[in-house]
Scaffold this motif. Structure first.
Motif, PDB file in Angstrom:
ATOM      1  N   GLY A 114     -11.088 -14.075  -4.325  1.00 32.23           N
ATOM      2  CA  GLY A 114     -11.231 -15.432  -4.847  1.00 32.23           C
ATOM      3  C   GLY A 114     -10.889 -16.506  -3.832  1.00 32.23           C
ATOM      4  O   GLY A 114     -11.315 -17.660  -3.966  1.00 32.23           O
ATOM      5  N   TYR A 115     -10.119 -16.139  -2.814  1.00 33.97           N
ATOM      6  CA  TYR A 115      -9.751 -17.101  -1.778  1.00 33.97           C
ATOM      7  C   TYR A 115     -10.447 -16.806  -0.457  1.00 33.97           C
ATOM      8  O   TYR A 115     -10.063 -17.341   0.586  1.00 33.97           O
ATOM      9  N   GLY A 116     -11.439 -15.936  -0.506  1.00 33.44           N
ATOM     10  CA  GLY A 116     -12.240 -15.697   0.673  1.00 33.44           C
ATOM     11  C   GLY A 116     -11.564 -14.871   1.737  1.00 33.44           C
ATOM     12  O   GLY A 116     -11.862 -15.026   2.931  1.00 33.44           O
ATOM     13  N   MET A 117     -10.663 -13.992   1.356  1.00 34.36           N
ATOM     14  CA  MET A 117     -10.015 -13.126   2.342  1.00 34.36           C
ATOM     15  C   MET A 117     -10.213 -11.664   1.971  1.00 34.36           C
ATOM     16  O   MET A 117     -10.559 -11.332   0.832  1.00 34.36           O
ATOM     17  N   GLU A 118      -9.998 -10.802   2.939  1.00 41.75           N
ATOM     18  CA  GLU A 118     -10.139  -9.369   2.725  1.00 41.75           C
ATOM     19  C   GLU A 118      -8.908  -8.807   2.019  1.00 41.75           C
ATOM     20  O   GLU A 118      -7.804  -9.365   2.116  1.00 41.75           O
ATOM     21  N   GLY A 119      -9.101  -7.682   1.329  1.00 44.09           N
ATOM     22  CA  GLY A 119      -7.983  -7.033   0.663  1.00 44.09           C
ATOM     23  C   GLY A 119      -8.270  -5.566   0.440  1.00 44.09           C
ATOM     24  O   GLY A 119      -9.431  -5.139   0.450  1.00 44.09           O
ATOM     25  N   VAL A 120      -7.212  -4.779   0.230  1.00 43.61           N
ATOM     26  CA  VAL A 120      -7.383  -3.351   0.001  1.00 43.61           C
ATOM     27  C   VAL A 120      -6.246  -2.850  -0.890  1.00 43.61           C
ATOM     28  O   VAL A 120      -5.129  -3.356  -0.831  1.00 43.61           O
ATOM     29  N   ARG A 121      -6.580  -1.891  -1.749  1.00 45.72           N
ATOM     30  CA  ARG A 121      -5.568  -1.238  -2.590  1.00 45.72           C
ATOM     31  C   ARG A 121      -5.324   0.163  -2.035  1.00 45.72           C
ATOM     32  O   ARG A 121      -6.264   0.894  -1.755  1.00 45.72           O
ATOM     33  N   ILE A 122      -4.032   0.530  -1.886  1.00 44.02           N
ATOM     34  CA  ILE A 122      -3.694   1.841  -1.336  1.00 44.02           C
ATOM     35  C   ILE A 122      -2.598   2.513  -2.167  1.00 44.02           C
ATOM     36  O   ILE A 122      -1.956   1.870  -3.006  1.00 44.02           O
ATOM     37  N   ASP A 123      -2.390   3.799  -1.895  1.00 43.97           N
ATOM     38  CA  ASP A 123      -1.300   4.561  -2.511  1.00 43.97           C
ATOM     39  C   ASP A 123      -0.009   4.178  -1.809  1.00 43.97           C
ATOM     40  O   ASP A 123       0.241   4.579  -0.674  1.00 43.97           O
ATOM     41  N   GLY A 124       0.824   3.404  -2.484  1.00 43.22           N
ATOM     42  CA  GLY A 124       2.066   2.943  -1.883  1.00 43.22           C
ATOM     43  C   GLY A 124       3.132   4.012  -1.764  1.00 43.22           C
ATOM     44  O   GLY A 124       4.174   3.773  -1.152  1.00 43.22           O
ATOM     45  N   ASN A 125       2.912   5.191  -2.346  1.00 45.25           N
ATOM     46  CA  ASN A 125       3.888   6.276  -2.247  1.00 45.25           C
ATOM     47  C   ASN A 125       3.570   7.237  -1.111  1.00 45.25           C
ATOM     48  O   ASN A 125       4.317   8.189  -0.883  1.00 45.25           O
ATOM     49  N   ASN A 126       2.483   7.000  -0.409  1.00 47.77           N
ATOM     50  CA  ASN A 126       2.091   7.839   0.713  1.00 47.77           C
ATOM     51  C   ASN A 126       2.464   7.129   2.010  1.00 47.77           C
ATOM     52  O   ASN A 126       1.799   6.189   2.433  1.00 47.77           O
ATOM     53  N   ILE A 127       3.529   7.571   2.639  1.00 50.59           N
ATOM     54  CA  ILE A 127       4.075   6.880   3.809  1.00 50.59           C
ATOM     55  C   ILE A 127       3.068   6.796   4.949  1.00 50.59           C
ATOM     56  O   ILE A 127       2.964   5.762   5.620  1.00 50.59           O
ATOM     57  N   LEU A 128       2.297   7.845   5.182  1.00 53.57           N
ATOM     58  CA  LEU A 128       1.347   7.819   6.288  1.00 53.57           C
ATOM     59  C   LEU A 128       0.181   6.876   6.005  1.00 53.57           C
ATOM     60  O   LEU A 128      -0.336   6.220   6.910  1.00 53.57           O
ATOM     61  N   THR A 129      -0.225   6.793   4.743  1.00 53.23           N
ATOM     62  CA  THR A 129      -1.273   5.853   4.356  1.00 53.23           C
ATOM     63  C   THR A 129      -0.807   4.421   4.562  1.00 53.23           C
ATOM     64  O   THR A 129      -1.560   3.568   5.059  1.00 53.23           O
ATOM     65  N   VAL A 130       0.436   4.138   4.190  1.00 58.16           N
ATOM     66  CA  VAL A 130       0.980   2.784   4.343  1.00 58.16           C
ATOM     67  C   VAL A 130       1.031   2.403   5.818  1.00 58.16           C
ATOM     68  O   VAL A 130       0.595   1.310   6.214  1.00 58.16           O
ATOM     69  N   ILE A 131       1.560   3.286   6.653  1.00 56.30           N
ATOM     70  CA  ILE A 131       1.677   2.985   8.085  1.00 56.30           C
ATOM     71  C   ILE A 131       0.303   2.760   8.703  1.00 56.30           C
ATOM     72  O   ILE A 131       0.073   1.767   9.410  1.00 56.30           O
ATOM     73  N   ASP A 132      -0.627   3.672   8.444  1.00 55.03           N
ATOM     74  CA  ASP A 132      -1.953   3.576   9.047  1.00 55.03           C
ATOM     75  C   ASP A 132      -2.675   2.319   8.580  1.00 55.03           C
ATOM     76  O   ASP A 132      -3.304   1.611   9.379  1.00 55.03           O
ATOM     77  N   THR A 133      -2.585   2.020   7.283  1.00 54.98           N
ATOM     78  CA  THR A 133      -3.261   0.826   6.748  1.00 54.98           C
ATOM     79  C   THR A 133      -2.684  -0.441   7.330  1.00 54.98           C
ATOM     80  O   THR A 133      -3.422  -1.326   7.777  1.00 54.98           O
ATOM     81  N   LEU A 134      -1.357  -0.545   7.344  1.00 55.79           N
ATOM     82  CA  LEU A 134      -0.728  -1.776   7.830  1.00 55.79           C
ATOM     83  C   LEU A 134      -0.955  -1.974   9.321  1.00 55.79           C
ATOM     84  O   LEU A 134      -1.088  -3.122   9.786  1.00 55.79           O
TER      85      LEU A 134
END
Length: 282
Positions: free
Chosen positions: A201-221
């Motif tokens: 709605g504000y013209g920016m990118e976004g993504v939903r991830i599994d916040g309990n998966n430490i490797l997913t969080v690190i790689d995404t961020l």
């Protein structure tokens, strides 16, 4: 839970585990101190450690992070001395703010951590200011600010996202969606399927991830940080998790359906990662 190590070697995977485990060990100690009356209040982040730890590890140590009251992993991830942290929590004059603030309403310039601002919305605008400073100084840095899903219903959230998008600011808005804003479930708070839609709605990118998966969080961020710096744009990351304890320890969890706690208990970020490490021979 599926873990993807990518280019991480065994030593790096174990180092991540140690960073993930430390906040849990500290929290268990804090709950004992609370029952003993040696601290007066505690907001538990048990079950959500992967988000704070992973996001902090993904950022440069000189980049400012604006955490909330369940993000102990930000403080430990930046290597803040445990002795002084405990003095702060126990109200000692030797604490970071001379023990004046309970929980995590304090920060440290040395560790580039900005103390949280109640009620969990105004710090988003502060992150915009930090990102603007980086932009004007032409520094290859991004700011990281945390919000709960409850905070996304506040005016500060919408103002901060709008300004960040219009001004092209390198700021990461990380939303910890843990199912409840105090005792209000998400089903009674908003009707959109995902908070990521608010970014659109504000013209920016976004993504939903599994916040309990430490490797997913690190790689995404890490990827999001690179994007924000390269393109000088904001980004929203919605981390799905669950609050395993009460809003604060005194409030309890009687309003939470037992089956939810049971289901999310099986998704514990530490137990699952530890089991996977054993299977990898780490």
């Amino acid at each position: 839970m599926y873990f993807e190590r990518k280019q991480l070697n065994n030593d790096e995977l174990v180092r991540i585990y140690r960073n993930l485990l430390l906040p849990r060990i500290i929290e268990e100690k804090m709950l004992v101190l609370l029952r003993q009356g040696r601290i007066s209040k505690w907001f538990s982040g048990i079950g959500q450690e992967a988000i704070a730890v992973g996001a902090t590890l993904a950022m440069d140590r000189e980049e400012w992070v604006l955490p909330l009251h369940r993000n102990l992993g930000v403080f430990t991830g930046r290597g803040m001395p445990l002795s002084r942290l405990f003095l702060q929590w126990q109200g000692s004059s030797a604490g970071y703010s001379k023990g004046r603030e309970r929980s995590f309403h304090f920060g440290s310039r040395e560790h580039a951590i900005c103390g949280m601002i109640s009620h969990l919305g105004p710090q988003l605008g502060v992150a915009d200011g930090i990102a603007l400073a980086y932009k004007l100084a032409k520094k290859s840095r991004a700011a990281l600010v945390f919000s709960g899903e409850g905070g996304t219903s506040e005016g500060d959230f919408h103002e901060a996202l709008n300004v960040a998008s219009v001004w092209d600011l390198p700021v990461i808005f990380l939303v910890e969606n843990n199912g409840y804003g105090l005792s209000t479930p998400v089903s009674e708070q908003y009707r959109c399927e995902s908070i990521v839609y608010k970014a659109e709605g504000y013209g920016m990118e976004g993504v939903r991830i599994d916040g309990n998966n430490i490797l997913t969080v690190i790689d995404t961020l890490r990827g999001v940080r690179e994007y924000c710096i390269k393109y000088q744009r904001p980004y929203l990351v919605e981390c799905m998790t669950f609050r395993m304890r009460g809003h604060e320890e005194a409030s309890g969890t009687k309003y939470v359906p037992p089956e939810l706690l049971e289901d999310w208990g099986k998704k514990d970020p530490i137990a699952n990662y530890e089991n996977w490490l054993r299977g990898e021979g780490c």
